[in-house]
Write a protein that holds these residues in place. Structure first.
Motif, PDB file in Angstrom:
ATOM      1  N   ASN A  69      -3.960   0.385  -8.947  1.00  0.00           N
ATOM      2  CA  ASN A  69      -3.390   0.434  -7.267  1.00  0.00           C
ATOM      3  C   ASN A  69      -2.168   0.312  -7.273  1.00  0.00           C
ATOM      4  O   ASN A  69      -1.244   0.899  -6.510  1.00  0.00           O
ATOM      5  N   GLY A  70      -1.643  -1.016  -7.481  1.00  0.00           N
ATOM      6  CA  GLY A  70      -0.401  -0.664  -7.474  1.00  0.00           C
ATOM      7  C   GLY A  70       0.940  -0.269  -8.291  1.00  0.00           C
ATOM      8  O   GLY A  70       2.291  -0.596  -8.016  1.00  0.00           O
ATOM      9  N   THR A  71       0.468  -0.002  -9.181  1.00  0.00           N
ATOM     10  CA  THR A  71       1.517   0.541 -10.368  1.00  0.00           C
ATOM     11  C   THR A  71       2.932   1.755  -9.685  1.00  0.00           C
ATOM     12  O   THR A  71       4.251   1.596 -10.228  1.00  0.00           O
ATOM     13  N   PHE A  72       2.846   2.266  -8.895  1.00  0.00           N
ATOM     14  CA  PHE A  72       3.764   3.103  -8.626  1.00  0.00           C
ATOM     15  C   PHE A  72       3.974   2.626  -7.105  1.00  0.00           C
ATOM     16  O   PHE A  72       4.538   3.082  -6.056  1.00  0.00           O
ATOM     17  N   ARG A  73       3.232   1.581  -6.749  1.00  0.00           N
ATOM     18  CA  ARG A  73       4.250   0.411  -4.930  1.00  0.00           C
ATOM     19  C   ARG A  73       5.530   1.125  -5.050  1.00  0.00           C
ATOM     20  O   ARG A  73       5.916   0.931  -5.864  1.00  0.00           O
ATOM     21  N   ALA A  74       6.218   1.172  -4.128  1.00  0.00           N
ATOM     22  CA  ALA A  74       7.662   1.846  -3.638  1.00  0.00           C
ATOM     23  C   ALA A  74       8.626   0.471  -3.184  1.00  0.00           C
ATOM     24  O   ALA A  74       7.849  -0.946  -3.465  1.00  0.00           O
ATOM     25  N   GLY A 126       9.665  12.068  -4.315  1.00  0.00           N
ATOM     26  CA  GLY A 126      10.483  10.869  -3.640  1.00  0.00           C
ATOM     27  C   GLY A 126       9.392  10.480  -2.502  1.00  0.00           C
ATOM     28  O   GLY A 126      10.127   9.455  -1.972  1.00  0.00           O
ATOM     29  N   ALA A 127       8.119  11.620  -2.029  1.00  0.00           N
ATOM     30  CA  ALA A 127       7.400  11.149  -0.939  1.00  0.00           C
ATOM     31  C   ALA A 127       7.048   9.828  -0.916  1.00  0.00           C
ATOM     32  O   ALA A 127       6.635   9.456  -2.261  1.00  0.00           O
ATOM     33  N   VAL A 128       6.945   9.425  -0.378  1.00  0.00           N
ATOM     34  CA  VAL A 128       6.021   7.732  -0.435  1.00  0.00           C
ATOM     35  C   VAL A 128       4.280   8.085   1.051  1.00  0.00           C
ATOM     36  O   VAL A 128       4.727   8.821   1.501  1.00  0.00           O
ATOM     37  N   TYR A 129       3.513   7.298   0.500  1.00  0.00           N
ATOM     38  CA  TYR A 129       2.443   7.814   1.050  1.00  0.00           C
ATOM     39  C   TYR A 129       1.494   5.770   1.021  1.00  0.00           C
ATOM     40  O   TYR A 129       1.687   5.412   0.460  1.00  0.00           O
ATOM     41  N   VAL A 173      12.784   3.219   2.385  1.00  0.00           N
ATOM     42  CA  VAL A 173      13.903   3.272   2.943  1.00  0.00           C
ATOM     43  C   VAL A 173      14.480   4.986   2.856  1.00  0.00           C
ATOM     44  O   VAL A 173      14.701   5.379   3.946  1.00  0.00           O
ATOM     45  N   THR A 174      15.123   4.859   1.874  1.00  0.00           N
ATOM     46  CA  THR A 174      14.988   6.458   1.363  1.00  0.00           C
ATOM     47  C   THR A 174      14.356   8.100   1.190  1.00  0.00           C
ATOM     48  O   THR A 174      15.209   8.673   0.912  1.00  0.00           O
ATOM     49  N   ALA A 175      12.858   7.335   1.456  1.00  0.00           N
ATOM     50  CA  ALA A 175      12.346   8.826   0.918  1.00  0.00           C
ATOM     51  C   ALA A 175      12.642  10.296   1.628  1.00  0.00           C
ATOM     52  O   ALA A 175      12.694   9.567   2.562  1.00  0.00           O
ATOM     53  N   PRO A 176      12.367  11.159   1.281  1.00  0.00           N
ATOM     54  CA  PRO A 176      12.490  11.980   1.618  1.00  0.00           C
ATOM     55  C   PRO A 176      11.522  12.836   2.271  1.00  0.00           C
ATOM     56  O   PRO A 176      11.897  13.456   3.274  1.00  0.00           O
ATOM     57  N   TYR A 177      10.395  12.062   2.296  1.00  0.00           N
ATOM     58  CA  TYR A 177       9.485  13.189   2.541  1.00  0.00           C
ATOM     59  C   TYR A 177       8.044  11.611   2.857  1.00  0.00           C
ATOM     60  O   TYR A 177       8.026  10.740   1.528  1.00  0.00           O
ATOM     61  N   THR A 178       7.855  10.866   4.276  1.00  0.00           N
ATOM     62  CA  THR A 178       6.423  10.432   4.353  1.00  0.00           C
ATOM     63  C   THR A 178       5.886  10.385   4.770  1.00  0.00           C
ATOM     64  O   THR A 178       5.280  11.794   5.909  1.00  0.00           O
ATOM     65  N   PHE A 179       4.213  10.060   4.369  1.00  0.00           N
ATOM     66  CA  PHE A 179       3.254  10.942   5.071  1.00  0.00           C
ATOM     67  C   PHE A 179       1.884   9.691   4.657  1.00  0.00           C
ATOM     68  O   PHE A 179       1.542   8.476   4.453  1.00  0.00           O
ATOM     69  N   GLN A 182       0.859  -1.223   0.125  1.00  0.00           N
ATOM     70  CA  GLN A 182      -0.216   0.375  -0.136  1.00  0.00           C
ATOM     71  C   GLN A 182       1.066   0.889  -0.284  1.00  0.00           C
ATOM     72  O   GLN A 182       0.460   2.502  -0.034  1.00  0.00           O
ATOM     73  N   ALA A 183       1.775   1.405  -0.069  1.00  0.00           N
ATOM     74  CA  ALA A 183       2.943   2.311   0.116  1.00  0.00           C
ATOM     75  C   ALA A 183       3.226   2.998  -1.294  1.00  0.00           C
ATOM     76  O   ALA A 183       3.615   2.031  -2.440  1.00  0.00           O
ATOM     77  N   LEU A 184       2.774   4.216  -1.722  1.00  0.00           N
ATOM     78  CA  LEU A 184       2.668   4.516  -3.237  1.00  0.00           C
ATOM     79  C   LEU A 184       3.749   5.343  -2.961  1.00  0.00           C
ATOM     80  O   LEU A 184       3.918   6.396  -1.941  1.00  0.00           O
ATOM     81  N   VAL A 185       4.526   5.834  -4.107  1.00  0.00           N
ATOM     82  CA  VAL A 185       5.989   6.483  -4.334  1.00  0.00           C
ATOM     83  C   VAL A 185       4.599   8.243  -5.634  1.00  0.00           C
ATOM     84  O   VAL A 185       4.886   8.197  -6.434  1.00  0.00           O
ATOM     85  N   HIS A 186       4.972   8.721  -4.822  1.00  0.00           N
ATOM     86  CA  HIS A 186       5.117  10.231  -6.023  1.00  0.00           C
ATOM     87  C   HIS A 186       6.564  10.598  -5.845  1.00  0.00           C
ATOM     88  O   HIS A 186       7.354  11.366  -6.350  1.00  0.00           O
TER      89      HIS A 186
END
Length: 277
Positions: free
Chosen positions: A83-88, A45-48, A94-100, A37-41
């Motif tokens: 749903n899974g296309t942008f999966r981290a 590089g943010a992970v949502y 572990v290197t995401a500059p920002y997470t939310f 469920q963790a997706l990347v912008h």
């Protein structure tokens, strides 16, 4: 509101479930569930962490726009099979500059999924129907029966729309934890981070924001009556689906989510805030 729980840009980020099992990480069930469920912008590089029923269509639509896969509203349906296309990847996690992540009052989230997926008799309803051995009545099922079924058949993790929110958290800490109940503030914070939020609600019509909420006692209203109400442009207020017994039962079923929301968001934003002390 935003509830920071970590240091922005901290690296490496501690994964919530990785050390919980002495197995290959790809076989660690709780981690795999959350990591899925963790997706990347991509621009930032943010992970949502995507939690169903928590502004998830809006945020997935926003990611699809930002990541260059869709052009605009005419393409919004693309998000559902992707749903899974942008999966981290593990490195991106572990290197995401920002997470939310966005949390929601557990009582409101459960009411929302009932009014959407169960009253609408989407595949989610029929999946639950099969779990019970076809014992749910497609016309007469009520919110009370829905909640009872989740408990009786241990079905809490059988569908991502009502699975506990805590199961989708991939990190021990997030830079920002937003409450859906205070989402306007989240939009501003994300914009400052370079993440534009595009509202998908007018496109998907999955929620109830376009309907007029009705007060009353709807805990035992059959879904055929609720479906009729929705066709009239009305819907029970989330609070109106509950009585004292249902509040207590949902509090037991979703105890971890209620504690999580009370600690990371404003407890008073819940439909039924836990008693002080």
């Amino acid at each position: 509101m935003s509830a920071p729980t970590g240091d922005p840009g901290a690296s490496p980020r501690l994964l919530r479930h990785a050390r919980g099992q002495l197995v290959t990480l790809s076989k660690n069930g709780p981690h795999v569930t959350a990591a899925t469920q963790a997706l990347v912008h991509y621009p930032t590089g943010a992970v949502y962490s995507f939690i169903p029923k928590n502004a998830c269509s809006t945020l997935r639509y926003s990611l699809a726009l930002a990541n260059g896969c869709i052009a605009g509203p005419e393409d919004w349906a693309w998000i559902h099979p992707n749903n899974g296309t942008f999966r981290a990847s593990l490195r991106e996690l572990v290197t995401a500059p920002y997470t939310f992540v966005v949390l929601r009052c557990p009582y409101a989230r459960l009411a929302s999924v009932f009014l959407d997926k169960i009253v609408g008799r989407y595949p989610d309803f029929w999946g639950l129907h099969r779990i019970t051995g076809d014992r749910l009545d497609p016309e007469k099922t009520t919110f009370r029966q829905f909640v009872t079924t989740l408990a009786k058949y241990k079905a809490l993790t059988k569908n991502i729309h009502w699975q506990p929110q805590s199961d989708f958290l991939v990190y021990e800490r997030y830079d920002d934890v937003f409450a859906l109940e205070q989402f306007a503030a989240a939009i501003e914070t994300l914009a400052a981070r370079g993440i534009a939020v595009a509202d998908a609600r007018p496109l998907t019509k999955h929620g109830t924001s376009h309907l007029t909420p009705e007060d009353g006692a709807f805990a035992d209203a059959p879904i055929h009556r609720l479906a009729s109400l929705k066709r009239q442009g009305k819907v029970p207020a989330h609070r109106a689906l509950y009585d004292e017994a249902l509040v207590a039962r949902v509090a037991r079923l979703y105890a971890e989510d209620i504690d999580l929301y009370a600690r990371w968001c404003r407890a008073e934003d819940m439909l039924f805030p836990p008693a002080a002390g």
